[in-house]
Enzyme design. Structure first.
Site, mmCIF file in Angstrom:
data_model
loop_
_atom_site.group_PDB
_atom_site.id
_atom_site.type_symbol
_atom_site.label_atom_id
_atom_site.label_comp_id
_atom_site.label_asym_id
_atom_site.label_seq_id
_atom_site.Cartn_x
_atom_site.Cartn_y
_atom_site.Cartn_z
ATOM 1 N N CYS A 174 61.441 -79.026 18.936
ATOM 2 C CA CYS A 174 62.833 -79.377 19.221
ATOM 3 C C CYS A 174 63.116 -79.321 20.729
ATOM 4 O O CYS A 174 62.544 -80.066 21.492
ATOM 5 C CB CYS A 174 63.757 -78.462 18.412
ATOM 6 S SG CYS A 174 65.496 -78.908 18.416
ATOM 7 N N HIS A 175 63.987 -78.400 21.179
ATOM 8 C CA HIS A 175 64.278 -78.210 22.592
ATOM 9 C C HIS A 175 63.318 -77.206 23.231
ATOM 10 O O HIS A 175 63.378 -76.981 24.438
ATOM 11 C CB HIS A 175 65.716 -77.711 22.784
ATOM 12 C CG HIS A 175 66.767 -78.741 22.510
ATOM 13 N ND1 HIS A 175 67.101 -79.137 21.236
ATOM 14 C CD2 HIS A 175 67.564 -79.451 23.348
ATOM 15 C CE1 HIS A 175 68.068 -80.040 21.297
ATOM 16 N NE2 HIS A 175 68.356 -80.261 22.563
#
Length: 184
Positions: free
Chosen positions: A117-118
């Site tokens: 994800c991030h």
């Protein structure tokens, strides 16, 4: 080798703080432990527990096993960096966390640095993505490209020690790729 023993004698550091995407920490942790791995949640700021973000609100708390300054990289076979927006944004400003990730990339005992994800923001901050094939949540694609990465829109991308994925839907492939790195 059965699924429950394939990662026996493997220990993974999961680096996170408040605001981690709940599924991106808990699901890989549970699945890797089911395959025989040991996991330790490592955090910052003296937290005894950290609280996840569950889609649109605060989620469950997770016990912290160690603080980053007390974690010995030689005790681990791999590092996992869960995403969420808050978690990696906070962690990438912590010099101890960034140094730990940089050192993990150089230590031969570490077989995998996995980020979802991030979470790849931490890979950018540690200077690990230049010339590497990676993926991430689409909103940080430009950050990765600007850091010299070759961004791909795939469920999982591996390059050397790096394993990256986009979002919670990719967790099964993410866990499989981590397992493959640890057993190869």
């Amino acid at each position: 080798m059965s699924n429950s023993t394939m990662l026996k004698n493997k220990t993974l550091a999961i680096i996170a703080t408040n605001g981690f995407e709940q599924s991106e920490l808990l699901e890989p942790k549970r699945e890797l432990e089911a395959r025989g791995a040991k996991t330790q949640v490592i955090s910052i700021n003296g937290n005894d527990s950290i609280r996840g973000w569950d889609e649109k609100d605060w989620g469950d708390s997770v016990s912290v096993d160690k603080q980053i300054e007390d974690a010995n990289l030689a005790d681990y076979d791999g590092v996992i960096l869960p995403g969420g927006q808050m978690n990696p944004d906070i962690l990438r400003t912590d010099e101890s966390v960034v140094a730990f990730i940089k050192s993990a990339a150089q230590l031969s005992k570490i077989k995998v640095i996995a980020s979802i994800c991030h979470g790849p923001w931490l890979l950018v901050e540690a200077g690990l993505v230049k010339g590497k094939q990676v993926t991430s949540y689409p909103s940080i694609r430009t950050d990765l490209k600007n850091a010299g990465a070759n961004w791909q829109d795939n469920t999982v991308v591996t390059d050397g020690k790096l394993v990256t994925s986009r979002n919670p839907d990719d967790i099964p492939n993410f866990v499989d790729a981590i397992s493959q790195k640890l057993t190869s």
